[in-house]
Design a protein around this motif. Structure first.
Motif, PDB file in Angstrom:
ATOM      1  N   ALA A   1      -3.719  12.448  -5.103  1.00 36.12           N
ATOM      2  CA  ALA A   1      -2.278  12.281  -5.326  1.00 36.12           C
ATOM      3  C   ALA A   1      -1.923  10.916  -5.908  1.00 36.12           C
ATOM      4  O   ALA A   1      -0.773  10.692  -6.289  1.00 36.12           O
ATOM      5  CB  ALA A   1      -1.527  12.491  -4.014  1.00 36.12           C
ATOM      6  N   GLY A   2      -2.885   9.991  -5.942  1.00 35.93           N
ATOM      7  CA  GLY A   2      -2.602   8.651  -6.466  1.00 35.93           C
ATOM      8  C   GLY A   2      -1.840   7.779  -5.505  1.00 35.93           C
ATOM      9  O   GLY A   2      -1.301   6.741  -5.899  1.00 35.93           O
ATOM     10  N   THR A   3      -1.816   8.164  -4.217  1.00 31.81           N
ATOM     11  CA  THR A   3      -1.043   7.406  -3.229  1.00 31.81           C
ATOM     12  C   THR A   3      -1.913   7.069  -2.022  1.00 31.81           C
ATOM     13  O   THR A   3      -2.983   7.647  -1.835  1.00 31.81           O
ATOM     14  CB  THR A   3       0.177   8.212  -2.745  1.00 31.81           C
ATOM     15  OG1 THR A   3      -0.274   9.421  -2.090  1.00 31.81           O
ATOM     16  CG2 THR A   3       1.079   8.584  -3.914  1.00 31.81           C
ATOM     17  N   LEU A   4      -1.432   6.148  -1.206  1.00 27.82           N
ATOM     18  CA  LEU A   4      -1.999   5.863   0.104  1.00 27.82           C
ATOM     19  C   LEU A   4      -0.845   5.681   1.076  1.00 27.82           C
ATOM     20  O   LEU A   4       0.030   4.845   0.840  1.00 27.82           O
ATOM     21  CB  LEU A   4      -2.877   4.604   0.077  1.00 27.82           C
ATOM     22  CG  LEU A   4      -4.286   4.750  -0.519  1.00 27.82           C
ATOM     23  CD1 LEU A   4      -4.993   3.407  -0.532  1.00 27.82           C
ATOM     24  CD2 LEU A   4      -5.105   5.780   0.247  1.00 27.82           C
ATOM     25  N   LEU A   5      -0.844   6.490   2.131  1.00 27.51           N
ATOM     26  CA  LEU A   5       0.257   6.496   3.108  1.00 27.51           C
ATOM     27  C   LEU A   5       1.599   6.722   2.424  1.00 27.51           C
ATOM     28  O   LEU A   5       2.628   6.218   2.856  1.00 27.51           O
ATOM     29  CB  LEU A   5       0.275   5.188   3.905  1.00 27.51           C
ATOM     30  CG  LEU A   5      -0.913   4.968   4.850  1.00 27.51           C
ATOM     31  CD1 LEU A   5      -0.837   3.586   5.484  1.00 27.51           C
ATOM     32  CD2 LEU A   5      -0.962   6.049   5.928  1.00 27.51           C
ATOM     33  N   GLY A   6       1.564   7.480   1.322  1.00 32.06           N
ATOM     34  CA  GLY A   6       2.787   7.806   0.598  1.00 32.06           C
ATOM     35  C   GLY A   6       3.208   6.783  -0.435  1.00 32.06           C
ATOM     36  O   GLY A   6       4.143   7.036  -1.213  1.00 32.06           O
ATOM     37  N   TYR A   7       2.546   5.633  -0.481  1.00 33.59           N
ATOM     38  CA  TYR A   7       2.886   4.590  -1.460  1.00 33.59           C
ATOM     39  C   TYR A   7       2.055   4.795  -2.729  1.00 33.59           C
ATOM     40  O   TYR A   7       0.845   5.012  -2.665  1.00 33.59           O
ATOM     41  CB  TYR A   7       2.625   3.201  -0.888  1.00 33.59           C
ATOM     42  CG  TYR A   7       3.518   2.852   0.276  1.00 33.59           C
ATOM     43  CD1 TYR A   7       4.820   2.407   0.073  1.00 33.59           C
ATOM     44  CD2 TYR A   7       3.063   2.983   1.595  1.00 33.59           C
ATOM     45  CE1 TYR A   7       5.642   2.095   1.145  1.00 33.59           C
ATOM     46  CE2 TYR A   7       3.878   2.674   2.671  1.00 33.59           C
ATOM     47  CZ  TYR A   7       5.171   2.232   2.439  1.00 33.59           C
ATOM     48  OH  TYR A   7       5.986   1.924   3.498  1.00 33.59           O
ATOM     49  N   VAL A   8       2.702   4.695  -3.876  1.00 33.36           N
ATOM     50  CA  VAL A   8       2.023   4.925  -5.144  1.00 33.36           C
ATOM     51  C   VAL A   8       1.044   3.788  -5.437  1.00 33.36           C
ATOM     52  O   VAL A   8       1.415   2.623  -5.457  1.00 33.36           O
ATOM     53  CB  VAL A   8       3.045   5.041  -6.301  1.00 33.36           C
ATOM     54  CG1 VAL A   8       2.309   5.174  -7.636  1.00 33.36           C
ATOM     55  CG2 VAL A   8       3.959   6.239  -6.081  1.00 33.36           C
TER      56      VAL A   8
ATOM     57  N   LEU B   1      -1.872   4.698  -7.796  1.00 32.47           N
ATOM     58  CA  LEU B   1      -2.233   5.078  -9.162  1.00 32.47           C
ATOM     59  C   LEU B   1      -1.102   5.918  -9.735  1.00 32.47           C
ATOM     60  O   LEU B   1      -0.940   7.079  -9.350  1.00 32.47           O
ATOM     61  CB  LEU B   1      -3.544   5.884  -9.156  1.00 32.47           C
ATOM     62  CG  LEU B   1      -4.765   5.213  -8.508  1.00 32.47           C
ATOM     63  CD1 LEU B   1      -5.947   6.174  -8.476  1.00 32.47           C
ATOM     64  CD2 LEU B   1      -5.135   3.932  -9.242  1.00 32.47           C
ATOM     65  N   PRO B   2      -0.274   5.352 -10.633  1.00 29.57           N
ATOM     66  CA  PRO B   2       0.850   6.105 -11.202  1.00 29.57           C
ATOM     67  C   PRO B   2       0.365   7.353 -11.934  1.00 29.57           C
ATOM     68  O   PRO B   2      -0.529   7.275 -12.786  1.00 29.57           O
ATOM     69  CB  PRO B   2       1.486   5.102 -12.186  1.00 29.57           C
ATOM     70  CG  PRO B   2       1.008   3.763 -11.736  1.00 29.57           C
ATOM     71  CD  PRO B   2      -0.352   3.980 -11.162  1.00 29.57           C
TER      72      PRO B   2
END
Length: 217
Positions: free
Chosen positions: A154-161, A163-164
């Motif tokens: 998803a390109g995120t970690l813990l919901g934070y972007v 990898l755009p």
């Protein structure tokens, strides 16, 4: 003190319940689609491990051998119900994502295995530390797998972007395979390979070679 400390540190790498003992694989495949669910599951299992090991160790001399497994499962399932209800009350979205897998901690080989193999044979403090160490070892693998799957899926970690994604005007194309259970299987397999390459003492001897050595001895 060093021996007690060893109960906590040994399961991290040297005797990791997932990569060496191959326990808890089912939940590792199912709940690591995101880092948040992996962390929540890790905390839940570690708490159950510590509490169940401590309680079972404290009453081990009063448990008749013929019903010891029934008593162990009853204690573990009671703790799991409390944890599950707590998550439903205070982290409902995470609880919904975890679905039935919190409840399946009752059948997790790691929890019952440490109760039977260690807590039934040792005092309370070492048993709690053993539960903590194995919980942390399990958590370490889940966090690593969950981080990789969420980041690449998803390109995120813990919901934070991090990898755009292309969908949002970025450059990263998420790998849909990372949201499927087989990806966790492959990642865990690579972790096992990497760990056993570095710590070669964890490599099992081939069965035929082991039999030859036993025959010669």
């Amino acid at each position: 003190m060093a021996a007690l400390f060893r109960h906590v540190t040994s399961p991290l790498i040297d005797n990791n319940p997932v990569t060496l003992q191959i326990l808890g694989i089912c939940s590792a495949l199912a709940v690591t689609t995101s880092l948040a669910t992996a962390i929540t599951m890790s905390i839940a299992l570690t708490v159950v491990l510590c509490l169940s090991s401590g309680i079972i160790s404290a009453i081990r001399h009063h448990i008749p051998p013929v019903i010891r497994l029934i008593v162990q499962i009853t204690i573990i399932s009671s703790l799991v119900i409390v944890i599950d209800e707590f998550l439903r009350a205070y982290a409902f979205e995470i609880s919904r994502e975890l679905s039935i897998f919190v409840g399946l901690i009752v059948t997790n080989c790691l929890v019952l295995g440490r109760a039977e193999a260690f807590a039934m044979r040792n005092p309370v403090v070492p048993s709690v530390l053993d539960g903590l160490g194995n919980g942390l070892g399990y958590s370490l693998i889940l966090v690593v797998v969950g981080s990789i799957r969420e980041l690449l899926g998803a390109g995120t970690l813990l919901g934070y972007v991090i990898l755009p994604t292309v969908e949002n005007g970025g450059w990263f194309e998420p790998l849909s395979l990372m949201q499927l259970a087989p990806s966790a299987f492959f990642i865990i397999g690579l972790l096992i390979w990497a760990i056993r390459t570095r710590w070669t003492k964890q490599i099992e001897a081939p069965k035929f070679a082991l039999k030859q050595r036993q025959a010669r001895s």
